[in-house]
Design a protein around this motif. Sequence first.
Motif, PDB file in Angstrom:
ATOM      1  N   CYS A 277      -5.668   3.192  -1.150  1.00 38.19           N
ATOM      2  CA  CYS A 277      -4.609   3.911  -1.695  1.00 38.19           C
ATOM      3  C   CYS A 277      -4.799   3.746  -3.311  1.00 38.19           C
ATOM      4  O   CYS A 277      -5.608   2.933  -3.757  1.00 38.19           O
TER       5      CYS A 277
ATOM      6  N   TYR B 258       0.874  -1.186  -0.003  1.00 40.96           N
ATOM      7  CA  TYR B 258       0.060  -0.114  -0.045  1.00 40.96           C
ATOM      8  C   TYR B 258       1.013   1.358   0.170  1.00 40.96           C
ATOM      9  O   TYR B 258       1.952   1.311   0.735  1.00 40.96           O
ATOM     10  N   SER B 259       0.607   2.209  -0.692  1.00 33.06           N
ATOM     11  CA  SER B 259       1.051   3.527  -0.560  1.00 33.06           C
ATOM     12  C   SER B 259       0.256   4.548   0.524  1.00 33.06           C
ATOM     13  O   SER B 259      -1.016   4.096   1.015  1.00 33.06           O
ATOM     14  N   SER B 260       0.684   5.576   0.858  1.00 28.70           N
ATOM     15  CA  SER B 260      -0.248   6.497   1.533  1.00 28.70           C
ATOM     16  C   SER B 260      -1.641   6.846   0.791  1.00 28.70           C
ATOM     17  O   SER B 260      -1.508   6.896  -0.388  1.00 28.70           O
ATOM     18  N   SER B 261      -2.547   6.923   1.630  1.00 27.98           N
ATOM     19  CA  SER B 261      -3.934   7.112   1.146  1.00 27.98           C
ATOM     20  C   SER B 261      -3.792   8.691   0.388  1.00 27.98           C
ATOM     21  O   SER B 261      -4.611   8.921  -0.619  1.00 27.98           O
TER      22      SER B 261
ATOM     23  N   THR C 182       0.338   1.665  -6.454  1.00 31.48           N
ATOM     24  CA  THR C 182       1.692   2.334  -6.211  1.00 31.48           C
ATOM     25  C   THR C 182       2.444   2.396  -7.367  1.00 31.48           C
ATOM     26  O   THR C 182       3.167   3.475  -7.804  1.00 31.48           O
TER      27      THR C 182
ATOM     28  N   CYS D  46     -10.570   8.560   0.742  1.00 24.89           N
ATOM     29  CA  CYS D  46      -9.309   8.241   0.400  1.00 24.89           C
ATOM     30  C   CYS D  46      -8.778   6.980   1.122  1.00 24.89           C
ATOM     31  O   CYS D  46      -8.373   5.971   0.645  1.00 24.89           O
ATOM     32  N   GLN D  47      -8.788   7.386   2.420  1.00 24.76           N
ATOM     33  CA  GLN D  47      -8.581   6.218   3.356  1.00 24.76           C
ATOM     34  C   GLN D  47      -9.508   5.167   3.287  1.00 24.76           C
ATOM     35  O   GLN D  47      -8.996   3.777   3.437  1.00 24.76           O
TER      36      GLN D  47
END
Lengths: 397, 397
Positions: A267, A62-65, A270, A262-263
């Motif tokens: 995400c 996962y990347s940041s939301s 990537t 988005c959360q």
Amino acid sequence: MKFSNRIKSVQESPIRKLVPIADRAEKNGKKVYYLNIGQPDIETPREFFEAVNNFDRKVLEYSSSHGLPQLLKAFSEYYSSKSIDFTPEDIIVTNGGSEALLFSLMVLCDHGDEVIIPEPFYANYSSFTSSLGIKVSPFITKAEDGFHLPSIEAIASLVNDKTKALLISNPGNPTGTVYTKEEVRMLADIAKEHDLFIIADEVYREFIYTETEFLSFAHLADVEDRVVIVDSISKRFSSCGARIGCVASKNSEFIFEFLKLCQSRLCVSTINQVGAAALSRVSHEYIEKATVEYHKRRDILYSALSSMEGVVCREPEGAFYIIAKLPVENSEEFVVWLLEEFDVDGETVFLAPAEGFYETEGSGLDEVRISYVLESESLKKAMNVLKKGLESYPKRK
Amino acid sequence: MKFSNRIKSVQESPIRKLVPIADRAEKNGKKVYYLNIGQPDIETPREFFEAVNNFDRKVLEYSSSHGLPQLLKAFSEYYSSKSIDFTPEDIIVTNGGSEALLFSLMVLCDHGDEVIIPEPFYANYSSFTSSLGIKVSPFITKAEDGFHLPSIEAIASLVNDKTKALLISNPGNPTGTVYTKEEVRMLADIAKEHDLFIIADEVYREFIYTETEFLSFAHLADVEDRVVIVDSISKRFSSCGARIGCVASKNSEFIFEFLKLCQSRLCVSTINQVGAAALSRVSHEYIEKATVEYHKRRDILYSALSSMEGVVCREPEGAFYIIAKLPVENSEEFVVWLLEEFDVDGETVFLAPAEGFYETEGSGLDEVRISYVLESESLKKAMNVLKKGLESYPKRK
């Protein structure tokens, strides 16, 4: 067992629903020129693929939301180059412009609220609003006026206590219209006067063929807290399949609320974000060349359409679409006829019937949207098919 | 300017909202064991990256809204290997399991409708439902019972004329519970009796540590028209950042309605679909090895927790989560204290406070969700931090 009213009110994509008919035409040996969809034939910058190929993490995490920091920075720098001030904190990466739009509507509008949109408009606006129980309050713009705006009064008269936002595509899909500075200012004034947000879909910002400088809603400091920019790399960098877009706003509370959605979806891909961030290294020549190419195509298309008897359109100023009024009663029937029953030397053309771009019932029945996403020679042949088709169409008006 | 009530009712992700505090702990030189989020450390199969690197199209185009044919086929074959009959036509590729859930709720529920969910549940279920104006009607399951189901009457009593579906995570996130065949059958019977859909989130299907065979809702022929399976490659193939999931149903009308939403967002990332399709070439050993590894970790975690005084939990049967009741008043305060004020030799642990997994106010205040997504040695150290932390916590009950 019943499905929801909201989903029943969503129409099938008017752009995609005729695809099976085109598939059949191809199976029967016809060559089809696809001018129905905004899928450009321009090559995606190799920087995108190189970055993707150099991705060397062992775990695809996962990347940041919020979005990858390097991509947020790249978007911010891009805006800077357009004299638009968005820091990385003002931006959130989205699954294409589509998600940016869907989530913006969710942040701003409840079930039963209203959004004002100039008609004709991008058909998916209607899918998003219907699926959320939001009412579209449309005002008409016309082929004869090049789809430019009516008076301030005509627009402002639609505002009521349910109205939350203006939703504006500029440069326009499906019209190709680029609003003048005065028009942009007028919409901003309506938003201020009536306390509305402006959702500005500016994904075609780069493709402008007039001398007029493009004015983004993000250029207007006095409405910066009510402007939400919807953006995407899909058209700018011919990378529709990457599904990378963003939303940008100086309203930090909006960004905070948007991030909650988005959360919930965790995400955005990537690897595509890594590819998209590398696009900041693409020289500006790439976009300049693409713009010159689309400009040339627009000229071919417009000149061809202008030479066809009974066809009404004005020269589009941007994007890569034109809406043309045809001398037919029902353009969907005509499009199907072109695919099923007509060809010139085994070739035919696929256009998008425009009815699906209108909210007002019965509007746009004699119009089509044509995308100029193919190179000049194909475009010329496609226009020849259309011309001959209109001449031979048994139900021509 | 006001934001929508729907967005105001969406909570910040309970899993992600404490991330800034963990970031600060790291900046201050602490090592943090991240057991708060379901991000596995298992390597993504190299087949995924190879396929991505071999992608050689010059234009990164939109793909079909339905999904890439080779990926739909791969999903269909995977289900076949589980004795589940889903043809490619029964499946649509989605942006992760998240989009599959969001869109399923949109297809089935209007604003004001209700969905029955066992509590505690995956926090984002609540984000999706709130943002759509759908009411969650929860029934409680308890740590003491291993979060297994209450009686059929307790569940069926929640049904009213607004109830549209049961939403079930099995194996369970955040509980790690795997329902018995009898429990699955009971839920199916409720759905039949009361004319409900079942949205079955089975993304942890592969990770089961008991001898009991897993029964999918898709195995039950008599409810096949009311079952919607939500799935994802994220956990199965440790590829959370690919954002590839799917929805599958034998109800063709459901698939038709769902596709309208997919058309509005155009398509899922083309490259990630190519990568995901290549996962069908991964040998089953990959998942077997991962399952053995998670099993080992579960044992470590459960045995460590069982040795801590005042901690209540039952041995989880699947997924890679456990909910534990701690001897504290407020687990969020405790989690923050662990990050900000506690360490063992410079190391601390980040757990997810469980309150956000409950709809019923005041529930889960003394519980945490722990993900066993780190290798054994880290897990042991993290459990040692937790044990010492509980012993030293000034506000221990």
